[in-house]
Design a protein around this motif. Sequence first.
Motif: not given
Lengths: 298, 337
Positions: B29-38, B278-284, B288-289
């Motif tokens: 999976y590409v985690k384009a949005v990963d656990d975002v709260s606001f 920026i690292p590959n979002p498919a393999d973060p 801490c990213t």
Amino acid sequence: MSEFTPKMDGIVEAEIERTTGPWREAWRNFRKSKVAVAGMVIILFFVLLAIFGPFIAKEGINQQMPADRLQPPSAEYWLGTDDFGRDILSRIIHGARISLSVGFLSVIASVVVGSFLGIIAGYYGRWTDTIISRIFDIMLAFPSILLAIAIVSVLGPGLENALIAIAIINVPNFGRLIRSKVLSIKEDEYIMAAKAIGMKDARILFSHILPNSMAPVIVQGTLAVATAILEAAALGFLGLGAQAPQPEWGKMLADSKSYLQSAPWTMIFPGLSIMLTVLGFNLMGDGLRDALDPKMKN
Amino acid sequence: MSTTPLLKVENLKKYFPVKKGMFGKTVGYVKAVDDVSFFVNEGETLGIVGESGCGKSTTGRVLMRLLEPTDGQIEFDGKDLASLSQEEMRKTRRDIQMVFQDPYASLNPRHTIGKILEEPLIVHGVSDAKERKKKVREFLEIVGLNAYHAKRYPHQFSGGQRQRIGIARALMTNPKLIIADEPVSALDVSIQAQVLNLMQDLQKEFNLTYIFIAHDLGVVRHISDRVAVMYLGKMVEVADSEQLYGKPLHPYTQALLSAVPVPDPDYQKEQIIIEGDIPNPADPPTGCTFHTRCPFKMDICTKVTPQLAEQTNGHSVACHLYTTQVDNDIKQLEGSL
């Protein structure tokens, strides 16, 4: 020039301004190409012939004059007579009506069906796309004339059935064309914007995607009319299309093929008509492509 | 300005499956949005900044359900948008509108401006054609165009004018929230200011709430009340605009801010240059990213994912430098030296 006109309010300028829509612009581009306009003139000539011809050439198309069999072109019979002594000019004029209506009707039918299937396949994707696209692939795997012959043999020979067959074999061409166009258009931001506004799928499909994917269909459609006329003639020639007394061009060719050497006019003029009509549609189609191709625009 | 959250997002996730092979097997999976709260308060502007590919645009689109969220809640005006049916969501869109990045692509080239602006009204059931036309003229004037422009086509306008049209379209249904996805990044700098000022004026006039997505920190500072910084699908820092620009906590924010040009040739400042891409979002990266590029990397950063935690009033950061446990570790380290 407009900076010198005092701006009372917007209305003054609005009246002067002519709206230039994308279609109007395409028409302006189209007119620039002499070849395309020539094609359009040829088509218009045959269309007028098809509409008004039967009123001009009132004498019976099937009226046989055994005394005047196989007469060469003369003042009385401009294009000569065939083996039954029928006037070839009258038959060609009536044939224009048959050929053009077969061409237009079959293309309209395949555009409507093909666009519908293509737009559904392209927009919804996934299994809908897989099913529709595979059906298209299967249909395209057969040579089109062979498929047409097969369909006519199932439905039975006749002009209407030939028309249906030609419409069916052209569906996948338009379907694939629209599908690929929809695939690219649906990623455009204004489609995203339409969704964001809260539009329903049907409205997005038919009010936004369809009009924007019409340009290549119009081009392809014009060219397809030419092919459809040829196919109708081919089916007529094979005896699967128009039946005996009908003055269909392909049928006329077939009937006169044994007189090629003794009375060539019986074949030349129907053949020439087919060629000219097809040429007209092809020239106009090419011109339309140049006028509508977005790559040609700035 | 009231302080009730108009929009509250919790644990929002959007994963794009990566498919491979003939049968489209999902290999990751590409985690384009990963656990975002606001949250966004009514009447305020929340800026979301980050590099390209960090998931800020995806966040905007998931909020509008233009993309389906993988997980999480989107509470808007008392409703959970994530659990609405397609049809309910479609109706709710009149309250949330969007302004798009590319003013050349976001207007249908075959429709006149009048038709483009009228459409939201048609879709949301304003049946009186006269009233619609009147409103179109009214809003064209509001965004600084003329009523007679309604007859024209998009290609007859400049980029700035088209963006004004895009803004007018978003306003037609009297929305409460407008998500602006990089609304000025395709425009010239001089035009950017005009459009930003227009947006601010409209905010006051119509009591709008904005989510302003951008990669230009200067632009975001100008318009935002609060700013959220995103990196690789996660929010790393959220704070009031002043606090974030005055005292950035996260090393990534610090680096971003140090890259903002200052209009003073003699000004010497310490520029933090972050290395690498920026690292590959498919393999973060694990933990801490940001640890692959962080100048303050510690052991814990490669192992534990830092959570967004409030440091001072309203200023949250997701970084191990500010967790007490790490503070102790550092003290211990310092003590042993």
